[in-house]
Design a protein around this motif. Structure first.
Motif, PDB file in Angstrom:
ATOM      1  N   UNK A  17      66.541  38.745  14.873  1.00 19.17           N
ATOM      2  CA  UNK A  17      66.817  37.798  15.952  1.00 19.17           C
ATOM      3  C   UNK A  17      65.666  37.754  16.953  1.00 19.17           C
ATOM      4  N   UNK A  18      65.060  38.907  17.204  1.00 20.49           N
ATOM      5  CA  UNK A  18      63.954  38.945  18.151  1.00 20.49           C
ATOM      6  C   UNK A  18      62.766  38.119  17.688  1.00 20.49           C
ATOM      7  N   UNK A  19      62.530  38.078  16.378  1.00 19.12           N
ATOM      8  CA  UNK A  19      61.343  37.392  15.874  1.00 19.12           C
ATOM      9  C   UNK A  19      61.627  35.963  15.406  1.00 19.12           C
ATOM     10  N   UNK A  20      62.830  35.461  15.624  1.00 16.80           N
ATOM     11  CA  UNK A  20      63.151  34.087  15.249  1.00 16.80           C
ATOM     12  C   UNK A  20      62.370  33.083  16.096  1.00 16.80           C
ATOM     13  N   UNK A  21      62.144  33.417  17.328  1.00 10.52           N
ATOM     14  CA  UNK A  21      61.433  32.547  18.246  1.00 10.52           C
ATOM     15  C   UNK A  21      59.931  32.830  18.149  1.00 10.52           C
ATOM     16  N   UNK A  22      59.114  31.791  18.003  1.00 11.33           N
ATOM     17  CA  UNK A  22      57.669  31.979  17.838  1.00 11.33           C
ATOM     18  C   UNK A  22      57.043  32.663  19.049  1.00 11.33           C
ATOM     19  N   UNK A  23      57.427  32.240  20.250  1.00  8.13           N
ATOM     20  CA  UNK A  23      56.882  32.863  21.460  1.00  8.13           C
ATOM     21  C   UNK A  23      57.317  34.323  21.550  1.00  8.13           C
ATOM     22  N   UNK A  24      58.541  34.616  21.142  1.00  5.98           N
ATOM     23  CA  UNK A  24      59.022  35.997  21.131  1.00  5.98           C
ATOM     24  C   UNK A  24      58.223  36.853  20.171  1.00  5.98           C
ATOM     25  N   UNK A  25      57.918  36.302  19.001  1.00  9.39           N
ATOM     26  CA  UNK A  25      57.086  36.995  18.006  1.00  9.39           C
ATOM     27  C   UNK A  25      55.697  37.262  18.570  1.00  9.39           C
ATOM     28  N   UNK A  26      55.122  36.230  19.169  1.00 14.87           N
ATOM     29  CA  UNK A  26      53.775  36.380  19.723  1.00 14.87           C
ATOM     30  C   UNK A  26      53.750  37.396  20.873  1.00 14.87           C
ATOM     31  N   UNK A  27      54.792  37.390  21.673  1.00 15.12           N
ATOM     32  CA  UNK A  27      54.882  38.342  22.780  1.00 15.12           C
ATOM     33  C   UNK A  27      54.992  39.767  22.249  1.00 15.12           C
ATOM     34  N   UNK A  28      55.821  39.981  21.244  1.00 15.77           N
ATOM     35  CA  UNK A  28      55.940  41.316  20.649  1.00 15.77           C
ATOM     36  C   UNK A  28      54.617  41.759  20.032  1.00 15.77           C
ATOM     37  N   UNK A  29      53.930  40.839  19.368  1.00 11.11           N
ATOM     38  CA  UNK A  29      52.626  41.153  18.774  1.00 11.11           C
ATOM     39  C   UNK A  29      51.629  41.560  19.853  1.00 11.11           C
ATOM     40  N   UNK A  30      51.589  40.793  20.940  1.00 14.23           N
ATOM     41  CA  UNK A  30      50.685  41.090  22.051  1.00 14.23           C
ATOM     42  C   UNK A  30      50.987  42.475  22.627  1.00 14.23           C
ATOM     43  N   UNK A  31      52.254  42.775  22.842  1.00 15.25           N
ATOM     44  CA  UNK A  31      52.639  44.059  23.439  1.00 15.25           C
ATOM     45  C   UNK A  31      52.342  45.235  22.518  1.00 15.25           C
ATOM     46  N   UNK A  32      52.495  45.053  21.218  1.00 15.35           N
ATOM     47  CA  UNK A  32      52.247  46.164  20.293  1.00 15.35           C
ATOM     48  C   UNK A  32      50.762  46.490  20.178  1.00 15.35           C
ATOM     49  N   UNK A  33      49.903  45.574  20.555  1.00 16.98           N
ATOM     50  CA  UNK A  33      48.453  45.832  20.502  1.00 16.98           C
ATOM     51  C   UNK A  33      47.948  46.579  21.726  1.00 16.98           C
TER      52      UNK A  33
END
Length: 154
Positions: A17-33
């Protein structure tokens, strides 16, 4: 995939559910880096833009995160964001907090911290010689060689 339960409300958090939204996916990717400290402070800082009555949309949170990271290098940014968060927490406790609408306060804090940054230690100072290290730090902090110590007007 059930990730875990929310530490606040104890509802289930689904990674799908967290990664269903593109902006949510991009935000998680940004934070994990980011490193752990910077990521944590960035999330807290972005939270200062959320009003009490509404959640912060993922696309807005992503834009805020990207804009914030573009303001300065990570060490200075981390310190400045931490200062802003602590200042805003104090205002929340006093009851005078309003959600942030832009990065102007953070920019002012960055300007202030840039102005008081201490010069790095000279290369010849090693960790093995504590006395030399202390002397170099004292000299950098208390650079008083060019100060006129005479009292004018007396």
């Amino acid at each position: 995939m059930q990730l875990t339960r929310c530490p606040v409300c104890h509802s289930r958090i689904s990674l799908e559910q967290l990664v269903q939204d593109e902006a949510g996916r991009d935000l998680l990717t940004l934070l994990t880096r980011l490193d752990k400290s910077t990521g944590t402070v960035l999330v807290t800082y972005i939270g200062l833009f959320r009003s009490q009555s509404r959640d912060l949309a993922n696309n807005r949170a992503l834009k805020l995160a990207q804009d914030t990271l573009a303001l300065a290098a990570e060490p200075q940014l981390l310190t400045a964001m931490a200062n802003v968060v602590e200042s805003m927490r104090a205002k929340q406790q006093q009851g005078s907090f309003k959600p942030l609408s832009n990065h102007n306060y953070l920019k002012r804090v960055l300007e202030t911290t840039d102005a008081i940054m201490i010069e790095p230690l000279p290369q010849e100072v090693t960790a093995s010689n504590k006395q030399t290290k202390r002397a170099a730090i004292s000299a950098a902090v208390m650079d008083i060689a060019d100060i006129d110590w005479t009292l004018s007007g007396n």
